[in-house]
Structure formats: C-alpha cells, structure tokens
Write a protein that holds these residues in place. Structure first.
Motif, PDB file in Angstrom:
ATOM      1  N   GLY A  30     -86.520   2.481 -35.132  1.00  0.00           N
ATOM      2  CA  GLY A  30     -85.421   2.557 -36.096  1.00  0.00           C
ATOM      3  C   GLY A  30     -85.944   2.497 -37.522  1.00  0.00           C
ATOM      4  O   GLY A  30     -86.974   1.855 -37.798  1.00  0.00           O
ATOM      5  N   GLY A  31     -85.217   3.160 -38.418  1.00  0.00           N
ATOM      6  CA  GLY A  31     -85.616   3.158 -39.828  1.00  0.00           C
ATOM      7  C   GLY A  31     -85.722   1.743 -40.380  1.00  0.00           C
ATOM      8  O   GLY A  31     -86.557   1.453 -41.239  1.00  0.00           O
ATOM      9  N   GLN A  32     -84.882   0.851 -39.859  1.00  0.00           N
ATOM     10  CA  GLN A  32     -84.902  -0.545 -40.324  1.00  0.00           C
ATOM     11  C   GLN A  32     -86.297  -1.157 -40.148  1.00  0.00           C
ATOM     12  O   GLN A  32     -86.797  -1.865 -41.025  1.00  0.00           O
ATOM     13  CB  GLN A  32     -83.865  -1.351 -39.540  1.00  0.00           C
ATOM     14  CG  GLN A  32     -83.881  -2.845 -39.809  1.00  0.00           C
ATOM     15  CD  GLN A  32     -83.421  -3.195 -41.212  1.00  0.00           C
ATOM     16  OE1 GLN A  32     -82.433  -2.668 -41.692  1.00  0.00           O
ATOM     17  NE2 GLN A  32     -84.134  -4.085 -41.873  1.00  0.00           N
ATOM     18  N   SER A  44     -80.970   7.679 -35.558  1.00  0.00           N
ATOM     19  CA  SER A  44     -79.748   6.932 -35.241  1.00  0.00           C
ATOM     20  C   SER A  44     -78.481   7.717 -35.535  1.00  0.00           C
ATOM     21  O   SER A  44     -77.525   7.670 -34.770  1.00  0.00           O
ATOM     22  CB  SER A  44     -79.707   5.622 -36.025  1.00  0.00           C
ATOM     23  OG  SER A  44     -80.673   4.738 -35.528  1.00  0.00           O
ATOM     24  N   LYS A  45     -78.454   8.403 -36.665  1.00  0.00           N
ATOM     25  CA  LYS A  45     -77.212   9.044 -37.065  1.00  0.00           C
ATOM     26  C   LYS A  45     -77.145  10.500 -36.613  1.00  0.00           C
ATOM     27  O   LYS A  45     -76.092  11.113 -36.675  1.00  0.00           O
ATOM     28  CB  LYS A  45     -77.032   8.926 -38.596  1.00  0.00           C
ATOM     29  CG  LYS A  45     -77.144   7.487 -39.108  1.00  0.00           C
ATOM     30  CD  LYS A  45     -76.090   6.598 -38.514  1.00  0.00           C
ATOM     31  CE  LYS A  45     -76.127   5.108 -38.782  1.00  0.00           C
ATOM     32  NZ  LYS A  45     -77.063   4.389 -39.499  1.00  0.00           N
ATOM     33  N   PRO A  64     -81.485   7.958 -43.939  1.00  0.00           N
ATOM     34  CA  PRO A  64     -80.981   8.155 -42.572  1.00  0.00           C
ATOM     35  C   PRO A  64     -79.777   9.102 -42.479  1.00  0.00           C
ATOM     36  O   PRO A  64     -79.425   9.535 -41.395  1.00  0.00           O
ATOM     37  CB  PRO A  64     -80.569   6.737 -42.141  1.00  0.00           C
ATOM     38  CG  PRO A  64     -80.273   6.011 -43.396  1.00  0.00           C
ATOM     39  CD  PRO A  64     -81.169   6.600 -44.452  1.00  0.00           C
ATOM     40  N   TYR A  65     -79.152   9.386 -43.638  1.00  0.00           N
ATOM     41  CA  TYR A  65     -77.924  10.199 -43.618  1.00  0.00           C
ATOM     42  C   TYR A  65     -78.129  11.619 -44.138  1.00  0.00           C
ATOM     43  O   TYR A  65     -77.207  12.422 -44.127  1.00  0.00           O
ATOM     44  CB  TYR A  65     -76.830   9.508 -44.468  1.00  0.00           C
ATOM     45  CG  TYR A  65     -76.548   8.115 -43.996  1.00  0.00           C
ATOM     46  CD1 TYR A  65     -75.834   7.904 -42.826  1.00  0.00           C
ATOM     47  CD2 TYR A  65     -77.048   6.994 -44.670  1.00  0.00           C
ATOM     48  CE1 TYR A  65     -75.612   6.618 -42.349  1.00  0.00           C
ATOM     49  CE2 TYR A  65     -76.832   5.713 -44.202  1.00  0.00           C
ATOM     50  CZ  TYR A  65     -76.114   5.537 -43.047  1.00  0.00           C
ATOM     51  OH  TYR A  65     -75.894   4.276 -42.561  1.00  0.00           O
ATOM     52  N   ASP A 110     -84.967   5.841 -48.579  1.00  0.00           N
ATOM     53  CA  ASP A 110     -84.387   5.603 -47.262  1.00  0.00           C
ATOM     54  C   ASP A 110     -83.341   6.691 -47.026  1.00  0.00           C
ATOM     55  O   ASP A 110     -82.339   6.757 -47.738  1.00  0.00           O
ATOM     56  CB  ASP A 110     -83.740   4.204 -47.280  1.00  0.00           C
ATOM     57  CG  ASP A 110     -83.254   3.783 -45.911  1.00  0.00           C
ATOM     58  OD1 ASP A 110     -83.612   4.426 -44.913  1.00  0.00           O
ATOM     59  OD2 ASP A 110     -82.516   2.775 -45.841  1.00  0.00           O
ATOM     60  N   ASN A 162     -75.540   4.377 -48.493  1.00  0.00           N
ATOM     61  CA  ASN A 162     -74.813   3.297 -47.821  1.00  0.00           C
ATOM     62  C   ASN A 162     -74.819   2.124 -48.775  1.00  0.00           C
ATOM     63  O   ASN A 162     -75.899   1.624 -49.095  1.00  0.00           O
ATOM     64  CB  ASN A 162     -75.519   2.913 -46.512  1.00  0.00           C
ATOM     65  CG  ASN A 162     -74.813   1.782 -45.778  1.00  0.00           C
ATOM     66  OD1 ASN A 162     -73.764   1.337 -46.201  1.00  0.00           O
ATOM     67  ND2 ASN A 162     -75.416   1.326 -44.699  1.00  0.00           N
ATOM     68  N   ILE A 204     -88.650   0.103 -42.882  1.00  0.00           N
ATOM     69  CA  ILE A 204     -88.470  -0.562 -44.180  1.00  0.00           C
ATOM     70  C   ILE A 204     -89.203  -1.901 -44.159  1.00  0.00           C
ATOM     71  O   ILE A 204     -89.925  -2.261 -45.090  1.00  0.00           O
ATOM     72  CB  ILE A 204     -86.968  -0.789 -44.474  1.00  0.00           C
ATOM     73  CG1 ILE A 204     -86.232   0.546 -44.595  1.00  0.00           C
ATOM     74  CG2 ILE A 204     -86.776  -1.621 -45.745  1.00  0.00           C
ATOM     75  CD1 ILE A 204     -84.708   0.413 -44.551  1.00  0.00           C
ATOM     76  N   TYR A 235     -86.122   0.451 -54.198  1.00  0.00           N
ATOM     77  CA  TYR A 235     -85.523   0.860 -52.923  1.00  0.00           C
ATOM     78  C   TYR A 235     -84.281   1.677 -53.209  1.00  0.00           C
ATOM     79  O   TYR A 235     -83.350   1.194 -53.865  1.00  0.00           O
ATOM     80  CB  TYR A 235     -85.165  -0.387 -52.098  1.00  0.00           C
ATOM     81  CG  TYR A 235     -84.370  -0.103 -50.847  1.00  0.00           C
ATOM     82  CD1 TYR A 235     -84.890   0.692 -49.829  1.00  0.00           C
ATOM     83  CD2 TYR A 235     -83.091  -0.620 -50.669  1.00  0.00           C
ATOM     84  CE1 TYR A 235     -84.163   0.949 -48.669  1.00  0.00           C
ATOM     85  CE2 TYR A 235     -82.355  -0.377 -49.515  1.00  0.00           C
ATOM     86  CZ  TYR A 235     -82.897   0.414 -48.522  1.00  0.00           C
ATOM     87  OH  TYR A 235     -82.168   0.676 -47.375  1.00  0.00           O
ATOM     88  N   ILE A 270     -81.359   4.629 -51.579  1.00  0.00           N
ATOM     89  CA  ILE A 270     -80.772   5.505 -50.557  1.00  0.00           C
ATOM     90  C   ILE A 270     -80.143   6.621 -51.386  1.00  0.00           C
ATOM     91  O   ILE A 270     -78.965   6.564 -51.743  1.00  0.00           O
ATOM     92  CB  ILE A 270     -79.721   4.747 -49.721  1.00  0.00           C
ATOM     93  CG1 ILE A 270     -80.317   3.445 -49.180  1.00  0.00           C
ATOM     94  CG2 ILE A 270     -79.169   5.623 -48.585  1.00  0.00           C
ATOM     95  CD1 ILE A 270     -79.327   2.314 -49.041  1.00  0.00           C
ATOM     96  N   ARG A 312     -83.002   3.561 -30.661  1.00  0.00           N
ATOM     97  CA  ARG A 312     -83.844   2.849 -31.634  1.00  0.00           C
ATOM     98  C   ARG A 312     -85.075   3.674 -32.043  1.00  0.00           C
ATOM     99  O   ARG A 312     -86.224   3.275 -31.800  1.00  0.00           O
ATOM    100  CB  ARG A 312     -84.297   1.459 -31.115  1.00  0.00           C
ATOM    101  CG  ARG A 312     -83.207   0.495 -30.741  1.00  0.00           C
ATOM    102  CD  ARG A 312     -82.139   0.298 -31.823  1.00  0.00           C
ATOM    103  NE  ARG A 312     -82.682  -0.132 -33.091  1.00  0.00           N
ATOM    104  CZ  ARG A 312     -82.318   0.443 -34.254  1.00  0.00           C
ATOM    105  NH1 ARG A 312     -81.462   1.444 -34.302  1.00  0.00           N
ATOM    106  NH2 ARG A 312     -82.831   0.003 -35.375  1.00  0.00           N
TER     107      ARG A 312
HETATM  108  C1  LIG Z   1     -79.292   2.956 -45.444  1.00  0.00           C
HETATM  109  C2  LIG Z   1     -79.747   2.615 -44.073  1.00  0.00           C
HETATM  110  N1  LIG Z   1     -81.042   2.500 -43.830  1.00  0.00           N
HETATM  111  C3  LIG Z   1     -81.510   2.208 -42.610  1.00  0.00           C
HETATM  112  C4  LIG Z   1     -80.655   2.000 -41.564  1.00  0.00           C
HETATM  113  C5  LIG Z   1     -81.247   1.600 -40.248  1.00  0.00           C
HETATM  114  O1  LIG Z   1     -81.090   2.563 -39.302  1.00  0.00           O
HETATM  115  P1  LIG Z   1     -81.870   2.539 -37.926  1.00  0.00           P
HETATM  116  O2  LIG Z   1     -82.725   1.323 -37.888  1.00  0.00           O
HETATM  117  O3  LIG Z   1     -80.818   2.531 -36.881  1.00  0.00           O
HETATM  118  O4  LIG Z   1     -82.676   3.795 -37.937  1.00  0.00           O
HETATM  119  C6  LIG Z   1     -79.280   2.088 -41.766  1.00  0.00           C
HETATM  120  C7  LIG Z   1     -78.356   1.836 -40.664  1.00  0.00           C
HETATM  121  O5  LIG Z   1     -77.179   1.733 -40.775  1.00  0.00           O
HETATM  122  C8  LIG Z   1     -78.811   2.411 -43.055  1.00  0.00           C
HETATM  123  O6  LIG Z   1     -77.513   2.504 -43.338  1.00  0.00           O
END
Ligand SMILES: Cc1ncc(COP(=O)(O)O)c(C=O)c1O
Length: 399
Positions: A102-104, A238-239, A208-209, A206, A178, A107, A171, A173, A246
């Motif tokens: 996951g991107g989380q 994820s999206k 993800p969208y 970041d 988001n 980060i 940081y 987005i 994950r």
């Molecule tokens: C801005 C942003 N970054 C990262 C994530 C993490 O996404 P994931 O770990 O599911 O790839 C989210 C998830 O909602 C997000 O909104």
C-alpha cells in the motif's frame, strides 16, 4: 499492568485514534448514510475475475504464491509498474521502483529513511491523516501550508522555508487531493520544484488518485519534471483495483530506495506475494484501462450528483470544492461553526461525514470544514443523504 501508558514511546504516545475510525464505530448503526469513508465503490471490484485468477494462481503457481518473496516485489508486477510509469512519462531509467504494501507503507518507509527527530516536514492543510501520522511517528516538526483553489499556497510555502531551516520534506497530494479534491496547477508544481532546489528539500508526491480523472485535463506529475531526484513518488492499486490487496508502489532515487528496502525488510519482509500475483494476472489478462475508465465514469456521475444536491439543499454560506477526479469534495461553513458539533447532529439524523479536524496538524482545534466522499454511497443515498445534511446545516447556520 497499571499505567502501561507511561511506558509508551515518544513516537506513539501523542497519536490519537483516528477520528475517522471512531466515526466508523457509529456507522454500525443501521440505516446511516455514510459519506465518511475513503474507500472505492465495492460494487466496482472485479470480483468474479479476481476469484478465478486467485484459484488459478494457487492451483498452478502455488509454490511461488505461498513462498517468501523478494523485498522489491514480485518481478513481473514490478516490471509492469515500471513500464506503465515510464510510458506515462512519470519515471525514467534514473529512478528505482519497488512494490510496497500500500502507498501508506511507502510514505512511512520514505519518512523513516529521511527523518531525524525534529526535522521539519511541510504538509498541506488539510491533508491525509495517514501521511500526517507517519510524520508524527517519526518525531518530525510538522508545518502546515494552506491549500488554495489551485493547490498549496506557494507564497506561504516560501515564507515557511525562510523561517525554518530544518525542513527536509514537503508532502503533497497534488492531484485530486485527499481531502479537498483540489488539483495543483502546473505553475505551482514548477514553482515547488524550483523552491526544492533553492531550499534543498525532498518532495513526497503522493498520487493514489491520479488515474481517477473524470473532468478537465491531465496536469504533469512533479515526478515527471524532477531532474535531480528530489521527488519521491507514491502510487497505489487501492483506488484502481482493490485496497484489500494492499498493493502500492514507490519510485525515487536509487540510493534512497536502498535505505527504504532495508526498512521494509524490518517492517514486513516483502509485500504479500499472492496479492501481487493476482494483481499481475489481472492487469495482463484484462484491460486495466477499460476498468479504470468505468471507475472514472461512475465516480464522475456520483460527484456531479453530489454537487448538484449540495447546490440545491445546502445553505448558500456553505461552499464546496469542484473536483475533477478522485473520491472527495470538501465543504466549508462560516468559520464560527465547528464541524465536529455538526457531525453529531448529522449522525442523529442518520448521515455521516469526516470533520475537518482529522485532516489538520492541530487536530484538537475547531474547524468549520468537512470532507464528503461520493464513491461508496449509492446514487439514491447521495440524493437522500445530502438533502438530510442540508436540513441539518440549515438548522445550524441558517439559510
Ligand atoms: C492521499 C492518500 N495517500 C495514501 C493512501 C494510502 O493508500 P494505500 O495504502 O491503500 O495504497 C491514501 C488512502 O486513502 C490516501 O488517501
């Protein structure tokens, strides 16, 4: 044991349970219409295709799928990501790319690899709680820069950079942010890259969208304009496919990536191999762009519907953003009203959203903002829920 709290590390003792998770507990009440989530529409998961692939992978490649994998990621999926990002003009042969859980996780690995306690991180305000909490856990000093209609305020950013010589990371987005849904202009992206050279900081982009655009024109990523390896780019499956798998990915300077790989070995050794193989088979057997096209269409329709309902039912002093993609729009009441209090009233009437405080650096203060997600509710629920919320808002702030 009594007072186990006293033993908690400095890294975690100040973290609050995510208010969003607290809200989720209330959402268990039957009949609640929730605009609080941040998830994709589960009706759009390609369940049948993934079920067939999962059985096929386990039956025919089970010895690979169930074995330890390499930290960098399942090679075919990793190569697919590298080819896609290269074809999109986002990365070049100078970048290293790995698959992460996951991107989380990406980060957090990058934050861990770069931050010493007290190093400065500049975040957009509002921002994503997962990013903020990662910087908090890494004992960073976090500074906020407001988000304007065309992305973060670059004048304020420069003021902060002049005032704080400890800043190591920005940081952002930048695309379909988001929680605001706002996309940063090309001019501001270029300006930030210039500032990164002048003030010597790294940019965490970041994204993800980014693939979920349903209106307007694409804006180049900062990573695509990054000449000196200053941008660490985070993407996610994820999206566009499924958050439960994950799967995310990170691209950055190879020397930094080496540190991140070691950190990942400490955290989880490698990303789930079965998930990676399922995703790889999906993107090669099926047309992922056609799938993303369907997501864009549905999210575009739902976003449009939500905006129309807000324009019809919300008091005129409550404004909202007009996203061109992603999953969220952001509302602002006159500043004397606290969205946490409004949230309680809305819940009593059966509607939930995310109060702005959870998206801010000082999450204890009052904010008049709130986040609305349009991807998970049905169209009928968007119509009913926004109308109900409009009634609640009129009770609180007047017509
Ligand atoms: C801005 C942003 N970054 C990262 C994530 C993490 O996404 P994931 O770990 O599911 O790839 C989210 C998830 O909602 C997000 O909104």
């Amino acid at each position: 044991m009594q007072n186990i709290q006293e033993k908690f590390s400095d890294k975690v003792k100040h973290l609050e349970a995510s208010a969003i998770r607290e809200i989720f507990k209330l959402l268990a009440k039957p009949g609640i219409i929730s605009f609080a989530g941040g998830a994709p529409d589960p009706k759009l998961f390609p369940k049948k295709e993934l079920a067939e692939i999962a059985a096929d992978v386990l039956n025919n490649q089970g010895e690979v799928a169930l074995q330890y994998g390499v930290t960098e990621g399942y090679a075919p999926l990793r190569q697919w990501v590298i080819d896609r990002l290269t074809n999109q003009g986002i990365i070049s042969e100078k970048d290293a790319t790995i698959i992460v859980s996951g991107g989380q996780q990406g980060i957090d690995l990058a934050a861990k690899s770069l931050l010493n306690p007290g190093d400065g991180v500049i975040c957009e305000e509002p921002s994503f709680i997962g990013g903020l909490n990662s910087f908090r856990c890494n004992n960073a000093e976090i500074y906020g820069v407001p988000v304007e209609a065309d992305g973060l305020d670059t004048d304020k950013l420069e003021e902060l950079l002049k005032a704080h010589s400890n800043v190591k990371i920005l940081y952002t987005i930048a695309t379909f942010q988001n929680p605001s849904g706002i996309t940063m202009s090309l001019e501001k992206r270029k300006k930030i890259l210039e500032l990164a050279e002048t003030y010597d900081f790294m940019i965490f982009e970041d994204n993800p969208y980014g693939e979920l655009r349903f209106a307007g024109e694409d804006v180049p990523t900062m990573k695509s304009m990054d000449k000196n390896g200053r941008v660490v780019y985070f993407g996610s499956f994820s999206k566009i496919l499924s958050p439960g798998l994950r799967l995310g990915f990170v691209s950055c300077d190879p020397a930094l990536m080496e540190r991140m790989i070691i950190c990942k070995q400490v955290e989880d050794v490698h990303t789930n191999v079965l998930s990676q193989m399922i995703a790889y088979e999906f993107v090669t057997r099926y047309d992922i762009d056609a799938h993303i096209g369907k997501l864009r269409q549905v999210y575009g329709e739902k976003c449009q519907l939500m905006m129309e309902m807000m324009d019809k039912h919300f008091p005129s002093c409550v404004t909202h953003t007009r996203p061109e993609g992603g999953l969220f729009l952001f509302c602002t009441m006159p500043e004397q009203y606290d969205s946490k209090a409004v949230m309680q009233k809305a819940l009593e009437k059966g509607v939930a959203f995310v109060p702005g405080a959870t998206t801010m650096i000082d999450d204890k203060a009052s904010y008049s903002t709130f986040r609305m997600n349009y991807s998970t509710a049905s169209k009928e629920d968007i119509i009913r829920g926004v109308q109900t919320l409009g009634e609640v808002l009129k009770e609180v702030v007047g017509e």
